[in-house]
Structure formats: structure tokens, C-alpha cells
Write a protein that holds these residues in place. Structure first.
Motif, mmCIF file in Angstrom:
data_model
loop_
_atom_site.group_PDB
_atom_site.id
_atom_site.type_symbol
_atom_site.label_atom_id
_atom_site.label_comp_id
_atom_site.label_asym_id
_atom_site.label_seq_id
_atom_site.Cartn_x
_atom_site.Cartn_y
_atom_site.Cartn_z
ATOM 1 N N GLY A 164 28.528 40.719 -4.592
ATOM 2 C CA GLY A 164 27.338 41.521 -4.852
ATOM 3 C C GLY A 164 26.148 40.938 -4.116
ATOM 4 N N ASP A 165 25.096 40.611 -4.880
ATOM 5 C CA ASP A 165 23.874 40.078 -4.272
ATOM 6 C C ASP A 165 23.844 38.555 -4.270
ATOM 7 N N ARG A 166 24.963 37.905 -4.601
ATOM 8 C CA ARG A 166 24.949 36.449 -4.651
ATOM 9 C C ARG A 166 26.194 35.890 -3.974
ATOM 10 N N LEU A 167 26.133 34.637 -3.684
ATOM 11 C CA LEU A 167 27.279 33.930 -3.147
ATOM 12 C C LEU A 167 28.042 33.276 -4.282
ATOM 13 N N SER A 168 29.345 33.095 -4.096
ATOM 14 C CA SER A 168 30.114 32.283 -5.032
ATOM 15 C C SER A 168 30.132 30.850 -4.525
ATOM 16 N N HIS A 169 30.638 29.940 -5.350
ATOM 17 C CA HIS A 169 30.760 28.547 -4.937
ATOM 18 C C HIS A 169 31.852 28.391 -3.879
ATOM 19 N N TYR A 170 31.832 27.223 -3.211
ATOM 20 C CA TYR A 170 32.863 26.818 -2.252
ATOM 21 C C TYR A 170 32.840 27.678 -0.979
ATOM 22 N N GLY A 171 31.653 28.157 -0.618
ATOM 23 C CA GLY A 171 31.540 29.047 0.525
ATOM 24 C C GLY A 171 31.331 28.332 1.848
ATOM 25 N N ASP A 172 31.108 29.135 2.873
ATOM 26 C CA ASP A 172 30.908 28.669 4.237
ATOM 27 C C ASP A 172 29.471 28.177 4.398
ATOM 28 N N PRO A 173 29.268 26.918 4.776
ATOM 29 C CA PRO A 173 27.906 26.395 4.921
ATOM 30 C C PRO A 173 27.054 27.197 5.902
ATOM 31 N N ARG A 174 27.674 27.841 6.878
ATOM 32 C CA ARG A 174 26.904 28.600 7.863
ATOM 33 C C ARG A 174 26.304 29.871 7.267
ATOM 34 N N LYS A 175 26.799 30.274 6.101
ATOM 35 C CA LYS A 175 26.250 31.440 5.418
ATOM 36 C C LYS A 175 25.324 31.049 4.271
ATOM 37 N N GLY A 176 25.182 29.743 4.067
ATOM 38 C CA GLY A 176 24.301 29.258 3.016
ATOM 39 C C GLY A 176 25.054 28.825 1.776
ATOM 40 N N CYS A 177 24.574 27.768 1.143
ATOM 41 C CA CYS A 177 25.187 27.240 -0.077
ATOM 42 C C CYS A 177 24.291 27.552 -1.274
ATOM 43 N N LEU A 178 24.854 27.487 -2.462
ATOM 44 C CA LEU A 178 24.106 27.689 -3.690
ATOM 45 C C LEU A 178 23.230 26.465 -3.982
ATOM 46 N N PRO A 179 22.199 26.625 -4.818
ATOM 47 C CA PRO A 179 21.278 25.509 -5.078
ATOM 48 C C PRO A 179 21.948 24.266 -5.652
ATOM 49 N N ASP A 180 23.075 24.447 -6.374
ATOM 50 C CA ASP A 180 23.731 23.282 -6.969
ATOM 51 C C ASP A 180 24.813 22.705 -6.065
ATOM 52 N N GLU A 181 24.793 23.061 -4.772
ATOM 53 C CA GLU A 181 25.823 22.603 -3.835
ATOM 54 C C GLU A 181 25.214 21.782 -2.709
ATOM 55 N N GLU A 182 26.065 20.978 -2.096
ATOM 56 C CA GLU A 182 25.729 20.262 -0.873
ATOM 57 C C GLU A 182 26.836 20.503 0.145
ATOM 58 N N VAL A 183 26.493 20.386 1.407
ATOM 59 C CA VAL A 183 27.495 20.507 2.469
ATOM 60 C C VAL A 183 28.163 19.152 2.655
ATOM 61 N N ILE A 184 29.489 19.112 2.534
ATOM 62 C CA ILE A 184 30.212 17.863 2.761
ATOM 63 C C ILE A 184 31.325 18.107 3.775
ATOM 64 N N GLU A 185 31.697 17.045 4.472
ATOM 65 C CA GLU A 185 32.792 17.121 5.436
ATOM 66 C C GLU A 185 34.121 16.989 4.708
ATOM 67 N N LEU A 186 35.047 17.870 5.058
ATOM 68 C CA LEU A 186 36.378 17.871 4.454
ATOM 69 C C LEU A 186 37.418 18.178 5.518
ATOM 70 N N ALA A 187 38.388 17.300 5.693
ATOM 71 C CA ALA A 187 39.571 17.587 6.507
ATOM 72 C C ALA A 187 39.222 18.264 7.824
ATOM 73 N N SER A 188 38.400 17.660 8.621
ATOM 74 C CA SER A 188 37.968 18.109 9.952
ATOM 75 C C SER A 188 37.101 19.355 9.910
ATOM 76 N N LYS B 290 33.402 12.408 -3.146
ATOM 77 C CA LYS B 290 33.253 12.705 -1.724
ATOM 78 C C LYS B 290 31.775 12.733 -1.395
ATOM 79 N N GLY B 291 31.436 12.182 -0.239
ATOM 80 C CA GLY B 291 30.046 12.163 0.185
ATOM 81 C C GLY B 291 29.920 11.523 1.543
ATOM 82 N N SER B 292 28.738 11.073 1.858
ATOM 83 C CA SER B 292 28.468 10.527 3.189
ATOM 84 C C SER B 292 28.617 9.018 3.258
#
Length: 603
Positions: free
Chosen positions: A447-471, A526-528
Motif C-alpha cells: 500500500g502506502d508503506r514499505l514492509s521490513h527487510y526491503g531493498d535499501p535503494r528503495k528506502g528503509c523503515l525508521p527502525d531499520e539500518e542498512v547492513i551488509e549481508l552475504a555480498s 550483525k553490524g559494522s
């Protein structure tokens, strides 16, 4: 006390050591007592030289082989009333009167022998290097839902708490990891996580009583095939890499070298062989599942850093001491140097055989892929021979025989042509791989929102961070801290760490995946940072079924993930699972077209 000196390394080499400056432990001063001395000797291995090498034929030479030549045979066999399975490949030029080397490659946790054989690349080298390749399958005696549960009892996996305390944190407690052979697992927290069957010793650790299945399998193959007993080897990955280390400790007088791939010992259980044994440790620099440079893994288990395996700690004198290593670390050259940033270091000059560690830019998976991994492993192993091994684990030094026990032989129950039938993963666990399937791709736009675990290039939710996973990368929900860590005590996250089945672990469940998807959230450190667990960097990510023999889990596995995410190995303890991750740079994908796919989205 120990002398030490600081050594500076290149940026690539520094990933082997965890930092740019590192203390290299040297021999103790005369008369200094460092720790209780373990009994060691230098029953020498030798560099292999094709022109001067004299093979020692096993008892199977001259006998017709029970297995087909030039193809894999799947064998079911009994040892002490327990049925095991292994895969054996005889090279195309196999001759019953010509002794050839023998290589074991142990699969990781949850991995079938079939997938390991495809993914590790060891068997792919058998015709080129003319050796018998064996892929034993671990034991699957866990009745709990989930899995698969194939595993090896070794390095303290069933002995928590050990000399170093519990082998996992409170947050990693998983009662469903208790196997039938273990009876009632009484450790608290529940850290034991593999079969208790006798794979190498009754407890899976220690230096004596190597009376288990693997010792018997070496004996049986010597008895049935024409093996050069001076050139027997052990290798393996993850839980199988742990098994390679343990086999090296217990069968050192038999083996000429070992090659653990992203394996270790649990904290407090690291040991050394009684004689010098060449070893190469291969680890991805981004591996947080069995990390090379810190103790605490992403899923809350305590391991022994590679430097302590090699140079010792409060529990062992270290492999370099047993191999009588001296001098400075040097670059151990390979023809693969630079590929995926591969760089290997030798721990000085070692009279008992090289002690080598390799790092590459990757996670908890095979180096580069089957071709590269198989070459790196075998090129190290085949540099060595142990002339003193006369067969069935017996050695002779200066004419005096050691051993003398009758070999323990397996009873063959069934031999199966692998071209006719291969042992599959559980049908209930995974979809059948079919490259012709037209897979619908779910969108993370709800709908008008994103779900969790999405593509960082489309934007993440406020409670998310972009992390590197498996290349790749992913939007990952941030998990808070319930209790800050104090000293050596780790922080306590507001989630249940790890797990190989869906459970209420505190992670968001709006995943944006298609109906019928078998993806589920898992909480990991997982983190930096280099030590994310101790630094309190906890996130949720999506696990996906990975039934392929590659790091890229395949089209059907990808279909369990949201959007354009791909299912890849490299982050989880169970080798039959991958994580959903998005390519970092994929300008060819038209992300606006994702909504055009006809897929029912589960939120």
C-alpha cells in the motif's frame, strides 16, 4: 611469560589478524613456565616430491574395488549398530595395484554429503590430482521440527559447559538443538547443538579413544581400496571444519595434513596433535558465524580465535608449538592470490609442517566457489606425506611399530549408483529445484508503506539500518539491548538469537514475501564492527531455504525472498539456509516494475 614483537602487515593481510598491528608470540625464555606443557613430539611429515616419493600400499591393494570407477557411489554402512552414509569417488585412472591418496571433506551443519560434494570442489579435483575423494555425511538424529540436522560431534559441541564455561550465551539457548543420541541435554543454557554419536571419540573431544566412525571409515577404505597410507588427509567446512580440526588432533599420526575451512574449536576445547601436522585454516574476513579473530559469533556461540588455535591460550600450547614453528610470519603464496582478496600467511618456519591461515573477502561459505575452493584446499594438502604411517592408524618410528590394534571395519549395508539416486534434502523442507519455473517476485511495497527487510535503494523503515549481508545489503530492523555488557560479559539483546526454524524471537514479521514463502526472520549480531555481539549491534534479517551446492542458492530459493532479493549462503550456522540480500549495485533492474508481478504478499 612470552616474548612478543609487533609486526605491520598490508591492509589485505591484516584481515587475517584482526588489526594492522599484531603481537607475534615467540618461544618462551629458558626456564620460564608458560602453562602446563602438553606431551608433544616431532614425528615428521615430509614435503611430497613426486620423483622420490615411495608410496606405502594399503591392505586393499590388489583387490577389486567395491565402488564404480570414475563416478560417485553412495554407501550406507553400519558402525556399532548406527547406520551412516558417505559418498566415495574413485578417479578415472584408478588402478587396484597403484596406491593413491585419500581425502575426506566433512560437510557443515545441516549439509548433505551430496550438496557438500558439489559445493566444496574437492571431488572435482579427483581426476586431475588422482585421488580417492570421500564425503561423509553427518548424523541427523534430531526428531525436532525443522532441520535438516546433519552434524558432527567434535570440539565441544556436546560438552557445554566446558573448561571455558558455557559454549553459548543465554540469548542463544535452543532446546530443539538436542539430539536423540544425547538423551536429555542438561546444560543450561542449552548450548549443545550436534549429535552425540561417536564420530571420532565418545565425547567428540580429547586426545585419546579415537574409536569412532571416522577412524573406522579410514580403516575400511584402506582395507577395500588401494590407498597410499602416507598420503591420507582431512578437510571440511563449518561444523565439518571443526571435525577436520578434531580429526587432526585424534588421528595426527595417520594424517599427512588437514584443511579446516571456516571451522574452529569451542572456547576451552582447543587442543593440539601429539605430533606435528600441517594445517591450513581458510576463513572469510566477513565471517561472523564462526569468526576467525574474535570468540563470540553472531548467533551467540563462543569459539577459539584462529590465532589462539595456532599460538595457544590457557587451554592449549597451540599448533605452532607442536609443529615447532619459529621465525616471522611470511606470505604463503598461491596461484589464487588476489582473487576475492585472498591472502595467506605462514606462521614462520615449522619443522612439523606448515601452519597457514588464509583470509578472503567473503562470509561463512566456500572460498570463491567450488573450483577455487577445491584448488586451494588440495594444493596445500598434496604438498605433504607422512612416511611413518603404515596403515590402520599404526606408525613406525626408527623401526618400532606403534599401534597394533585390529582395524575396525564398517559393515556395508547398501551401495547406490549416485547417477540413479541421490539422497535429497527433506522434501518437506525445500521446494524441488527447477530452473524452468517462472517465479513470481513479491514486492516490499505494501500500500502506502514499505514492509521490513526491503531493498535499501528503495528506502528503509525508521527502525531499520542498512547492513551488509552475504555480498549484498538489506534493510535490517534494529534490535535493542535489554542489558548492557560488563567486562567480558556480553550484552543481552531484546531478541532470541539464532535458530533454524520460525519462532517468536522478537523480530518483525511483515516481510513482504509471496504466499507460501518459507523465509522467516532471525536475530543475529550483525553490524559494522569486528565484534558486533560484544558491541551490541543486533539486527533481524530474513532466512531462506538454500538447497543448492553453491553460495548463490538459486532461482527457487530466491523466490522465497521479497522483491529482487537473492538467497545466499554465508551468514548462518546451518548450511542448508541462506539469507535474503539485495545486490549492492544492479542498475539493470527496473525496480518500478516490481508491482507488475502477480504475487500474493504476506505481511
Amino acid at each position: 611469560f612470552l616474548l612478543s614483537r609487533s609486526v605491520n602487515f598490508s591492509p589485505v593481510a591484516s584481515s587475517l589478524l584482526g588489526s594492522m598491528k599484531f603481537s607475534v608470540f615467540l618461544a618462551p625464555l629458558a626456564g620460564a613456565v608458560v602453562r602446563p606443557l602438553e606431551a608433544v613430539s616431532l614425528e615428521q611429515v615430509k614435503r611430497y616430491d613426486a620423483e622420490s616419493h615411495v608410496p606405502n600400499p594399503s591392505k586393499g591393494c590388489g583387490k577389486e574395488p567395491p565402488f564404480a570407477v570414475g563416478q560417485t557411489t553412495v554407501v550406507k554402512a553400519k558402525f556399532v549398530d548406527v547406520e551412516w552414509l558417505f559418498r566415495v569417488y574413485l578417479p578415472k585412472e584408478y588402478d587396484k595395484n597403484r596406491p593413491v591418496p585419500l581425502v575426506f571433506q566433512f560437510p557443515g551443519w545441516g549439509m548433505t554429503a551430496e550438496i557438500e560434494q558439489k559445493g566444496s570442489g574437492i571431488t572435482d579435483r579427483a581426476d586431475v590430482d588422482d585421488f580417492v575423494s570421500v564425503t561423509p555425511q553427518g548424523m541427523n538424529d534430531n526428531p525436532n521440527w525443522g532441520g535438516p540436522w546433519y552434524s558432527w560431534n567434535c570440539v565441544g559441541t556436546t560438552q557445554s559447559p566446558g573448561p571455558g564455561g558455557p559454549t553459548c550465551t543465554e540469548a542463544a539457548n535452543h532446546p530443539n538443538y538436542c539430539y536423540s543420541s544425547c538423551g536429555s541435554c542438561g546444560d543450561n543454557p542449552q548450548c549443545d547443538w550436534t549429535t552425540c554419536d561417536d564420530t571420532i571419540t565418545p565425547t567428540g573431544t580429547g586426545k585419546i579413544d579415537a574409536d569412532g566412525y571416522i577412524a573406522a571409515l579410514y580403516d575400511t577404505l584402506e582395507h577395500r581400496l588401494c590407498i597410499d597410507t602416507t598420503r591420507e588427509f582431512a578437510a571440511g567446512e563449518s561444523n565439518g571444519g571443526m571435525m577436520a580440526y578434531q580429526t587432526g588432533v585424534n588421528l595426527a599420526k595417520r594424517l599427512a595434513a588437514i584443511a579446516p575451512q571456516f571451522g574452529s574449536f569451542h572456547r576451552g576445547f582447543n587442543l593440539v596433535p601429539q605430533v606435528g601436522l600441517p594445517v591450513i585454516d581458510i576463513h572469510g574476513s566477513k565471517d561472523t558465524t564462526v569468526p576467525a579473530n574474535v570468540s563470540l559469533s553472531a548467533d551467540g556461540y563462543y569459539y577459539t580465535p584462529t590465532d589462539e588455535i595456532f599460538w595457544g591460550n590457557d587451554f592449549s600450547i597451540g599448533w605452532a608449538e607442536t609443529n615447532n614453528c619459529s621465525g616471522t610470519r611470511t606470505h604463503w603464496k598461491t596461484p589464487l592470490d588476489g582473487q576475492y582478496d585472498l591472502w595467506c600467511l605462514s606462521e614462520g618456519y615449522c619443522q612439523g609442517g606448515d601452519v597457514v591461515r588464509c583470509s578472503w573477502t567473503g562470509g561463512h561459505t566456500w572460498f570463491g566457489g567450488a573450483k577455487d575452493n577445491g584448488l586451494l584446499v588440495t594444493m596445500f594438502l598434496f604438498q605433504w606425506t607422512r612416511p611413518s604411517h603404515k596403515g590402520f592408524g599404526q606408525s613406525s618410528i626408527q623401526g618400532e611399530a606403534e599401534g597394533g590394534n585390529e582395524p575396525a571395519l564398517l559393515e556395508f549395508v547398501e551401495l547406490i549408483d549416485s547417477e540413479l539416486v541421490d539422497e535429497p534434502l527433506k522434501e518437506d523442507d525445500f521446494d524441488e529445484e527447477d530452473s524452468s519455473i517462472d517465479i513470481a517476485v513479491a514486492s516490499n511495497d505494501i500500500g502506502d508503506r514499505l514492509s521490513h527487510y526491503g531493498d535499501p535503494r528503495k528506502g528503509c523503515l525508521p527502525d531499520e539500518e542498512v547492513i551488509e549481508l552475504a555480498s549484498g545489503t538489506s534493510c535490517a530492523p534494529v534490535v535493542g539491548i535489554k542489558l548492557e555488557g560488563v567486562g567480558e560479559e556480553p550484552p543481552v539483546p531484546k531478541c532470541h538469537i539464532g535458530g533454524i526454524t520460525e519462532h517468536d524471537n522478537g523480530c518483525p514479521k511483515d516481510m513482504g514475501v509471496r504466499e507460501g514463502s518459507k523465509a522467516f526472520p532471525v536475530c543475529l549480531a550483525k553490524g559494522s564492527s569486528i565484534d558486533p555481539y560484544m558491541d551490541g549491534q543486533f539486527h533481524c534479517l530474513l532466512s531462506c531455504p538454500c538447497p543448492s551446492g553453491q553460495t548463490e542458492c538459486g532461482k527457487v530459493a530466491d523466490s522465497h525472498c521479497p522483491g529482487r532479493a537473492r538467497c545466499r549462503r554465508g551468514e548462518l550456522m546451518n548450511g542448508a539456509l541462506g539469507v535474503c540480500t539485495y545486490d549492492k549495485d544492479d542498475g539493470d533492474n527496473d525496480f518500478d516494475s516490481l508491482n507488475d508481478f502477480d504475487a500474493t504478499v504476506v505481511v
